[in-house]
Each structure stands twice: as structure tokens, then as C-alpha cells.
Design a protein around this motif. Sequence first.
Motif, PDB file in Angstrom:
ATOM      1  N   LEU A 226      18.640  39.481  43.327  1.00 23.61           N
ATOM      2  CA  LEU A 226      18.917  40.003  41.997  1.00 23.61           C
ATOM      3  C   LEU A 226      20.273  39.473  41.562  1.00 23.61           C
ATOM      4  O   LEU A 226      21.268  39.713  42.230  1.00 23.61           O
ATOM      5  CB  LEU A 226      18.962  41.536  42.012  1.00 23.61           C
ATOM      6  N   SER A 227      20.284  38.738  40.495  1.00 25.70           N
ATOM      7  CA  SER A 227      21.587  38.261  40.038  1.00 25.70           C
ATOM      8  C   SER A 227      21.631  38.282  38.525  1.00 25.70           C
ATOM      9  O   SER A 227      20.605  38.229  37.853  1.00 25.70           O
ATOM     10  CB  SER A 227      21.847  36.843  40.557  1.00 25.70           C
ATOM     11  N   LEU A 245      16.092  53.679  41.001  1.00 25.05           N
ATOM     12  CA  LEU A 245      17.040  52.750  40.382  1.00 25.05           C
ATOM     13  C   LEU A 245      18.140  52.380  41.369  1.00 25.05           C
ATOM     14  O   LEU A 245      18.441  53.123  42.298  1.00 25.05           O
ATOM     15  CB  LEU A 245      17.685  53.383  39.146  1.00 25.05           C
ATOM     16  N   VAL A 258      22.224  48.529  35.960  1.00 21.65           N
ATOM     17  CA  VAL A 258      21.201  49.434  36.470  1.00 21.65           C
ATOM     18  C   VAL A 258      19.938  48.615  36.678  1.00 21.65           C
ATOM     19  O   VAL A 258      19.368  48.077  35.732  1.00 21.65           O
ATOM     20  CB  VAL A 258      20.921  50.578  35.479  1.00 21.65           C
ATOM     21  N   ASP A 260      16.085  47.831  37.917  1.00 20.37           N
ATOM     22  CA  ASP A 260      14.757  48.251  38.310  1.00 20.37           C
ATOM     23  C   ASP A 260      14.324  47.194  39.317  1.00 20.37           C
ATOM     24  O   ASP A 260      13.937  46.088  38.943  1.00 20.37           O
ATOM     25  CB  ASP A 260      13.846  48.269  37.088  1.00 20.37           C
ATOM     26  N   GLU A 264      12.665  43.531  38.959  1.00 18.80           N
ATOM     27  CA  GLU A 264      13.804  42.605  38.963  1.00 18.80           C
ATOM     28  C   GLU A 264      14.464  42.503  37.593  1.00 18.80           C
ATOM     29  O   GLU A 264      14.920  41.452  37.178  1.00 18.80           O
ATOM     30  CB  GLU A 264      13.374  41.213  39.443  1.00 18.80           C
ATOM     31  N   VAL A 267      19.549  46.598  33.269  1.00 21.73           N
ATOM     32  CA  VAL A 267      20.113  47.054  32.004  1.00 21.73           C
ATOM     33  C   VAL A 267      21.617  47.146  32.199  1.00 21.73           C
ATOM     34  O   VAL A 267      22.088  47.912  33.031  1.00 21.73           O
ATOM     35  CB  VAL A 267      19.554  48.436  31.628  1.00 21.73           C
ATOM     36  N   PRO A 268      22.413  46.335  31.505  1.00 23.45           N
ATOM     37  CA  PRO A 268      23.859  46.463  31.636  1.00 23.45           C
ATOM     38  C   PRO A 268      24.359  47.648  30.816  1.00 23.45           C
ATOM     39  O   PRO A 268      23.989  47.794  29.654  1.00 23.45           O
ATOM     40  CB  PRO A 268      24.396  45.140  31.077  1.00 23.45           C
ATOM     41  N   LEU A 269      25.166  48.484  31.447  1.00 18.62           N
ATOM     42  CA  LEU A 269      25.789  49.586  30.708  1.00 18.62           C
ATOM     43  C   LEU A 269      27.224  49.183  30.445  1.00 18.62           C
ATOM     44  O   LEU A 269      28.090  49.292  31.302  1.00 18.62           O
ATOM     45  CB  LEU A 269      25.744  50.875  31.527  1.00 18.62           C
ATOM     46  N   ARG A 271      30.866  49.146  28.938  1.00 21.11           N
ATOM     47  CA  ARG A 271      31.938  49.910  28.311  1.00 21.11           C
ATOM     48  C   ARG A 271      33.199  49.087  28.465  1.00 21.11           C
ATOM     49  O   ARG A 271      33.511  48.621  29.561  1.00 21.11           O
ATOM     50  CB  ARG A 271      32.149  51.259  28.994  1.00 21.11           C
ATOM     51  N   THR A 303      23.258  60.675  34.217  1.00 22.34           N
ATOM     52  CA  THR A 303      22.158  59.720  34.398  1.00 22.34           C
ATOM     53  C   THR A 303      20.928  60.017  33.553  1.00 22.34           C
ATOM     54  O   THR A 303      19.932  59.346  33.676  1.00 22.34           O
ATOM     55  CB  THR A 303      21.712  59.700  35.864  1.00 22.34           C
ATOM     56  N   ARG A 304      20.985  61.032  32.726  1.00 27.30           N
ATOM     57  CA  ARG A 304      19.802  61.301  31.899  1.00 27.30           C
ATOM     58  C   ARG A 304      19.759  60.355  30.705  1.00 27.30           C
ATOM     59  O   ARG A 304      18.785  59.643  30.489  1.00 27.30           O
ATOM     60  CB  ARG A 304      19.861  62.753  31.433  1.00 27.30           C
ATOM     61  N   MET A 305      20.825  60.337  29.916  1.00 28.95           N
ATOM     62  CA  MET A 305      20.886  59.437  28.761  1.00 28.95           C
ATOM     63  C   MET A 305      21.932  58.343  28.962  1.00 28.95           C
ATOM     64  O   MET A 305      22.230  57.590  28.058  1.00 28.95           O
ATOM     65  CB  MET A 305      21.217  60.216  27.489  1.00 28.95           C
ATOM     66  N   TRP A 306      22.514  58.279  30.139  1.00 26.25           N
ATOM     67  CA  TRP A 306      23.503  57.262  30.483  1.00 26.25           C
ATOM     68  C   TRP A 306      24.667  57.218  29.506  1.00 26.25           C
ATOM     69  O   TRP A 306      24.983  56.192  28.910  1.00 26.25           O
ATOM     70  CB  TRP A 306      22.846  55.886  30.631  1.00 26.25           C
TER      71      TRP A 306
ATOM     72  N   GLN B 137      16.983  55.558  30.096  1.00 30.26           N
ATOM     73  CA  GLN B 137      17.022  56.132  28.751  1.00 30.26           C
ATOM     74  C   GLN B 137      18.430  56.013  28.189  1.00 30.26           C
ATOM     75  O   GLN B 137      19.387  56.330  28.868  1.00 30.26           O
ATOM     76  CB  GLN B 137      16.644  57.614  28.783  1.00 30.26           C
ATOM     77  N   HIS B 280      13.682  66.155  35.174  1.00 33.00           N
ATOM     78  CA  HIS B 280      14.983  66.647  34.704  1.00 33.00           C
ATOM     79  C   HIS B 280      15.025  68.094  34.243  1.00 33.00           C
ATOM     80  O   HIS B 280      16.093  68.677  34.215  1.00 33.00           O
ATOM     81  CB  HIS B 280      15.482  65.766  33.549  1.00 33.00           C
ATOM     82  N   ARG B 521      11.419  34.406  36.159  1.00 36.84           N
ATOM     83  CA  ARG B 521      12.122  35.266  35.209  1.00 36.84           C
ATOM     84  C   ARG B 521      12.677  34.439  34.077  1.00 36.84           C
ATOM     85  O   ARG B 521      13.354  33.441  34.296  1.00 36.84           O
ATOM     86  CB  ARG B 521      13.263  35.998  35.915  1.00 36.84           C
TER      87      ARG B 521
END
Lengths: 502, 578
Positions: A226-227, A245, A258, A260, A264, A267-269, A271, A303-306, B137, B280, B521
Motif C-alpha cells: 500500500l503506497s 480500517l 485511512v 481500506d 487497497e 482516504v487522506p484526512l 489537516r 472515528t464516526r464522522m472523522w 464517513q 455505533h 490500480r
Amino acid sequence: MCSLALFPPPLPSGQTTLCESNNELLSGTSTEDRPKQVRFTAAVITTLCVFCRTAFLDHSETLWMRSAAAWRDGGLTGLLTEITNSHTEVPKWLSVSSGCTLALLRWISSFHGSLFPHLTLSSEDMIAEFSQVLNWSDCVVRAFSWHPHTDKFAVALLDDSIKIYNPKSATTPTLKHRLQRSVAAVQWKPLCASALAVACQNCLLVWHVDPCSLSTRPSSGCAQVLSHPGHSPVTSIAWSPSGSLLVSASPVDTAVMVWDVAAESCVPLQRLGGGGVTFLSWSPDGSHVLASTPSTLFRVWETRMWTCERWPCVKGRCQSGCWSPDGSRLLFTVQGETVIYALTFTDAPGSRLYSVFIHASGDELIMLDLSASVGGEIQSLSWDPRGERLAVLLKGDPQAVDRPAIIAVFKTRTNPIFELLPCGFVQGEPGAEPRLMQFHPNFQHGALLTVCWSTGRITHVPFYFLSTGVPHFGLSGSPLLPRLQERPSAFANQSLFTELIS
Amino acid sequence: RAAASIAWAVLLLPPITAVFIILSRFSFLHPIHTISVIPTIACSKIALLGQLLHPRQFVSSVVHCIMGIIVAWCCAITIGGRYETLGYPCIQSDGSPQMCLNEYQLILLLAGAFVGFSHSLLGVIHNMNYVSFHTVQQYKYLRFKGSLPLVVKCSAIQALYSIRNYIVVYFFLGYIPRAWICKTLNLHLTSSAHPLDSIAGLLDLSLFYHLWISATFLLFTWYITLLLFRIFVTEVYSFPVQSSFTEDAHQCLPKVLLTDKQPMILKFLALQDLALLSQHSPSRRCEVFSLSQPGGHPHNWNAISGECLSLLADLTQRLVAYHDTVATNGRAKSLSTGSERKTSSETSGIPVSPLTAPFTPDLDSPFASPALRRLTAPVEQCSPWHGTVQSPHIMRRAPKLWSTSTGERRLMEDRSLRSNKHCRIQFELNRAVKNFLAKRVLIMYLFNKLPEASSQALFADSQAHIWALEGLSYLVQASFSEDHFGVVQTALPSILSCMLVLQEAVDRHFKLPHASSKPVRSTSSIGDSTYKTLRFALRATLKTAIYRITTTFGDHLNAVQMSAEHRKRLQQFLEYKE
């Protein structure tokens, strides 16, 4: 306020901590002298071989091959450096122009680096700086992870291989991969028997090691790579407790990834602020993730809505942290301070307690023994899965001979109020320095602390106690507590803790 | 004459009404119809070609071309300068003033049309109308902000490729539209300015830049629309588990899960909500485990678990059927099996689950006409499903497939036995045709199965199964401490056996060639390729779900009734050896 002054004095030199029993830490001098009764309980010693790594590139390769390797390893900068260095083989204009581009890039990055000094480090130094392991770069055991459900563990070694020890099987699989370099962390996937995530220099690897397989060298086809561009080196990883996750962090990337893993996809979070992410810790109930940054700031993700909360620190960056078993309390330490802070998360939003808890002795260093004094900054924290023992790895002072790194263990209670009581110090053989520690995720008789020493040994230190009735996660029923008379036989059956792995 | 006119008016009334009805039913680009949560996967090259040449696709291409031209015209006006008008006054060599063609605007307008056309083609190839649901989410604004850089990057790269292709096409074929425009608008070509379909004309960097920037703008607006649509459609919707008012009952989670008439997206949203609530929210879980007030029946739990189990059983059946066809023939025939199943189930009138429908390839495409289907899969017309016994192995399995409609099947068997003779002749004929066609390379190329596609098509709607597995396993886990009435206990054996059977089927499927090969990918595409890895996600989720139940219940599972084979399998999970 709890201080190390309240602790029982450290052991004299030559004594080794064996276990906790009847509310006190037992010790012995060496393996041979141990009283027979304790000998089974304590454990075990794993000597690991250290291999020499091939540190040089073979220069007989063609320029094309070297450039490709440099591009793969170091990206654009690596490629430009390679071209500039091999000026005898390339046309003059190419080497000169690449040299100029490189200088320009360096100038820009030095400007960027003046904002975030850690960006000027090489990736190995960066891992060593932000790793939870003390002196990561010369440490034989670079990462360690217990399987969350069974008695097996994975050990990453200095030669970039990973070994999996399982007392129930004769084979010890060794995992090697072309991309598996500078392993900073390993972690087993919860609710799965086989998946092991590895944080490497350039990518993340997820190995699928079939527990029934007899192969000692699983092929690199068993590993998922994974990269994500710009997301290396990876210094910290954390699986969600539900196993769905995987989050990963890199000090050069401001985003937490994050993953999956099966798909593969990531999702980048993102900030801004902080300059990167160094350490991640997922709370055992899965509701929060701690993400610390290289600057004086850390975030707690929900972790619910990040979404995340920012927590600025005063003095330094957040070095380490750990969660209470119910996920309501976060303990963390700040670099440059000798204090453990506690954050309490309650259901009502906005009611956060931010309290100073333990003062692990700083300037008012307490001389406890003539030969050894303790204290110093905190390298890492580890809380046992029942929330009854807290282990604190203190860095000591490398300059002072008489202040070695040491593990201090506290007794903790979370109900009805949060309490910390001194338990004692865990010490190894003379000259051995603790580098890394982790609690066993489901030890039946109390808590089991696994310590990796600078000598390459891995020892397990059991803490036998009766649980105070805190309902623990995992729901595997009440633990069987051995009575004192039955102990030797009971422990003899615990094959894991008596086996000698060579 | 008056009578004749009235008669004619009356006679013309029905056709006019019919035309009106057709026109009123025709909804322009209705997003729910163009967007689906289940991808259409072409199992062979010919099926893909069929999708591309479908009349619906043709209409969409034309609309995209027109929109492309309009946007390009706006771009030309905005850029101004030499792009501003299509014609300009010029002096011919003989000194007479007239209107000449401004080729710069023409090339920009045609670029818009070309980019629109290629966008609509790529939309089909990359399944751009497929909407995937995220595992993480996030709030809408944050998700939009996070995806924006990708959209910009994708539109810029795609525009670059499109413009490159366009320039090549214009270089060779540019004179055709130019001459046509000149003829229709009565414009002239100047001899002084050299034409743009030459190497010198196209090596104009500024022209290239303007073409590229306009194409990027065009694609960006489309991608943004697509992105916003995806974000809004896949937003979590929280269905009430039960309602105290009967008029709201049809909006409750169990009802929405059960009904199949609504658009697929509603069922997906309901399943997503189920997976999230089970994970949840303890209060909503409590409602699921609750008993009905008069009577004391666990209606909510029964409805939810029943629907989830039927979804999983459906997938198991599908996998077993696919595996058996592969095992008997040595090669996949999912296309024929799928269509066969659909047609026969339609004739027998069984309410087929809409989840299985997308598994069959696009039957209304012109290339999937009955004649073609007979051509591609001649054996199936006389296959055991229609009564001619060829292998007892398949017959043994047949009741499994048709378990719900034994009576109907017998009826069909009778019918097919009557046409048995006719069938055999047809079979011989088809084999001859097939042998003849097999020698032609192009035909083979078009009709050959894409190796991974049949596997992808099997798992095309697996997002639903993933949620069903997650929802069930989390609910079962929570029931250990939260289920006060023991409503889950009664269903535990069936849940476990359903999961274990599915696990076995999935394991067997992954042993097939191509099933476990990873797709490449692609990061620089706006088209969602999540459907390509759904089978891996399903496998991982299934294992995790079983482990979640075994770790929660531990040795208590020994008290659950199940077959010896399943117990053995479960023991593997209890010892963490799977």
C-alpha cells in the motif's frame, strides 16, 4: 500527584526483575540462580541474531539501472543526486542542469524546513526520532507486536526481516520483501488470524501469513503493498479494533491515511498545521484516534464522522500516548517534560478534563541508590488491556553513566476515580537497556509485559494479580487465577513463557 | 367534407396521444436512471462494444458533443482575440470584400465536441455512472474539499490526452468539417493564412495551450457535477428503526430493506444505515432487539436478519452456480447463465431479486439480441436447465437453483422436452457455426471472455453483502450484552451456517484462475474502480464477521446446534487458524 520518590528503590546491579506476585516485584540475579518456583514464571529469553546489512549500492550497474533505483528510492531528488554524482557518464549539460535543479530544490526545501525542522532529516533519522523505540537506529529489535487473540508475536529485526514466533507451531516464518526496509512498526490485524501490517520506509506492507502453512519463507506475493505518493516514511500504523480500517502516518505528510486494506484504497484526512503526523493510537473501543504531530500540537480524531479536535501543547510535541480500555481516558507525554498528562473523554461534549498527573521526576531527581538513579524524559507508555498496570519507559540520560533507561510500572485504577500507585521498576541484566515494551493483549492471570532489551533479548515479565472487577473487553469470561500453591505446575503448562527460542 | 375532417381528427387522436405519452415519459437525463450503485460490467469485448453502440449511449454522446461545443464557444468568447468570431471580413485576391472562415474558432469548437464525445465514451468504459460508497464517513464539505485536488488533476490530465488525440484526428480529417462549414455558412478560405491541419499550423504552442485550458475547464465542470452528485447521493441517511405512527411505517428500516420496488440506491442506503447503527448507536440497536408491544414478537430483528440472510444466501447460490458451470465446462459461461436465469425466471414469474438483475449483462443492447445470445452460447439452449440430461452432476444441483419454483420448473421441463428434437438440430447447427467462427481471429477476440470480468460481475453488488455481513455480525456481537429477550439467540445457528457456507463458496471461488489476481490500480481517473476490488473486500469482511462472532461468544458456541462439518470449520475460527 504521584512521584517516583514513592517507588521502592531500584534493584542493585546484577539483579533482574522476574515477576510481580503477592503485590511485590520479585527479582533474581541471573537465570541459573533463580529459585525453581520462579524460574518457570519468568521467562524467557530469546536471543536473536543480528545480520549485517548491505549498505552500499553496487556501482557496476549501468547508469540507467542506478537512476531507476534512485528514482524508486528517493524520488526526484534521488534521481537528480544520482545524475549529478555520475557526471563522468552523462553529458555535461545534463549533470550541470540537474545540479542546478537540485540546488534550487534544496533551497526551497530548506525554506520549508526552517518552518518544520524535521523535514530536513533523512528518512532513517526521522524514523529514529519519532519511533516509540528507544534508540531505534541501533536497536536489534525494531518493532514488536503481540497477536491480539492468540499467543504469537512478530518481531522486526535490524536486518529488515520479520520473524513470527508461535509456541504452538514448530516453524518460525521469516518475512522478507524488497520494499521492507527500515521497519518502524508492525501490528496484527484484529479479528483476523493472518494479516500483519508493517510500516516501512517507502510504503506499507500487509502480510498474509497463513497460520497453518509450514513454509518458513512466505513469498513476497503474500504481501500487499500500500503506497501513496508523498506518504513516506511511515512511522506509525494502527488498526481499528474492529479490524476494518488501517490508519497510517508519516512525518512528512500532513494527512492521516485511512486504508481500506482489502480494496487497497485510501482516504487522506488532510489537516494543515503540524507539518506531519508522527504517532497514531486507536482507542480500544474504536471511537477515537490519537494523532500527534512533530510540532507542539496533537489531534484526537473521532472515528464516526472523522472530525478532529486540536490540542496544543505548551512545551514540545506529543511523544507517546495510550488509552484506557474503555476509551474514555487518554494518557500522553510531551517531549521535554517529565510529566504524564491525562485527558478524559466523556459523552457530553465540551467537558474535557486536562489534568496533570504524574510527575516522573525531572530536576528534583531523586537519588534512590548509590549506584543508580532514575528519571528523565518519557519515551513511551503502555497500559495493560485491563487497565491495571501502566508501564512507562524512561529515557534516562545518555551522558550520565548512573542514569540508565528504565521501566517504571504503576498500578492504576480507573473506577470510581482515576488512581495511580507505585508498583516498581523493571530491570534487566547488567548493561541491558530496555528499548521497547508491550503488554500481552489477553493474559489470563493478570498482565504480562514484554520487554525488548538492547542486547537483543526479549523477556516477558508477568504481573500476577486479581482483577478488581473492571469489566474487560474481549468477553472471554473471567480469568482463571492460579492459587499460589498451584503455580509451578500452572506455569509449566504455559508453554509460551518457558520456551527457549534460539 | 366536414364529416371527413372530423373523422380524420378523431382517427389522428390516438397516435397524437401516444406521441404525447411517449414524450411525457421521456425524462431528460434523469440522474437516478443514468447513475447506478451497481456497475455494469461487460464480460467480453463484444458486450462492451454493444454498450458503446447502444442508442441510449448514442443520444448521450450527441448531448455531450453539443454541450462541449457550447462550452467551447463560451471559452472562445471569453478568450477573445483571434478566437472571437467564426467569420471575418477579408479581401479576396480579386479585391472583392467577403466573409472568410476563422479557423481558430472552428478548431476550438470542434475540440469541445471531441472532448465531449470522448468523455461520454470513457464514461462507459470506466463505468463513470457507478457510484461507490465510502468506507469512511465524512461531512459533505470535507469530502468535497478532499476530492477537489484529484478532480483538478484528473481533468487536466484527461484534457491533455483528449487534446493530443484531437490534434491527431484534426491533422488527418480536419478538412472535412472545415469544408462543410464553409459550404453551409457560405464562408471562404483565405489563401494567405495557412490552414491549421498542417504540421506548421498545429505546432502553435499558444493554440495548444488554449485548447487544453478550454478542455480542462469543460471536463472540470462535468467532473465537479459528478463529484457533487456522488457526495450527495451517498450521504448517510438515518432511517427510523420503528415508528409509532402507521403512516410512517413504510419509511422504517425493516420495510425499506424488504421492498424491492424502490430504486436500488434506497436499499443500499438502508443497508449502510444498518451497518452503521449496528456499530455505533446502542439506542437504535436496542430498538432492533425490542419486542412488538402487543404480541411480543421481534418483528424488527426478524425482518432485518431475514433480509440480510437472504442476501447472503443469494450470493452463495450465485457463486455455487458459477463454480459448477466452470467446473463442468472448464470455462466460464456467466453471460449465458445469467441471461438464461433472467429469462427463465421472468417466464416463470418468480419475483427475482433485483440484486441479481445487474449481474446479467445488458440485455436490451442491440448486440445482446436473442440471436446473438444463441450464437455466443449455443449449448445453453439445450442445457440441462431445459430438461435434456447431459450430466447427472448438474441435475443434482439443479433443484438448488430452482428451489423456490419446483412446480414452475417441471412445467418448463415438459415444454422443453416437447421441443427437444428441434433443440438438438439447432444444437448441431450452432456447433457448426461456432466452429466456423472460432477460426476467425477477430471474432474470437471480440467474443472471448475478459478474464477477470466474470468474477467482477459476480461480485458487482457485493457492497450490499458487505453491509449485510457487518450489520449482522455487529448486531450479534452487541446481543451478547444488550439483547435482553434473547431474540438473536434463535437466529444464531442460521446466521453462522449461512456465513460458513458463504465462506466455503468464496474460498472455492478464489481458487479459480483469475479470481485472485489483483486489478491494476489507476489513480488518475475520476471513474470509480472500487467495484474491481469488491470481491477482496467481501472476503475480508466475511472472515472478520465470523471472527467477530467467535471471539465474542467463544466456547458458548459449542452449545449452538450445527452440522459436524460446520462445527469443524468453526473450530478453526475459534483456534485462529483460518
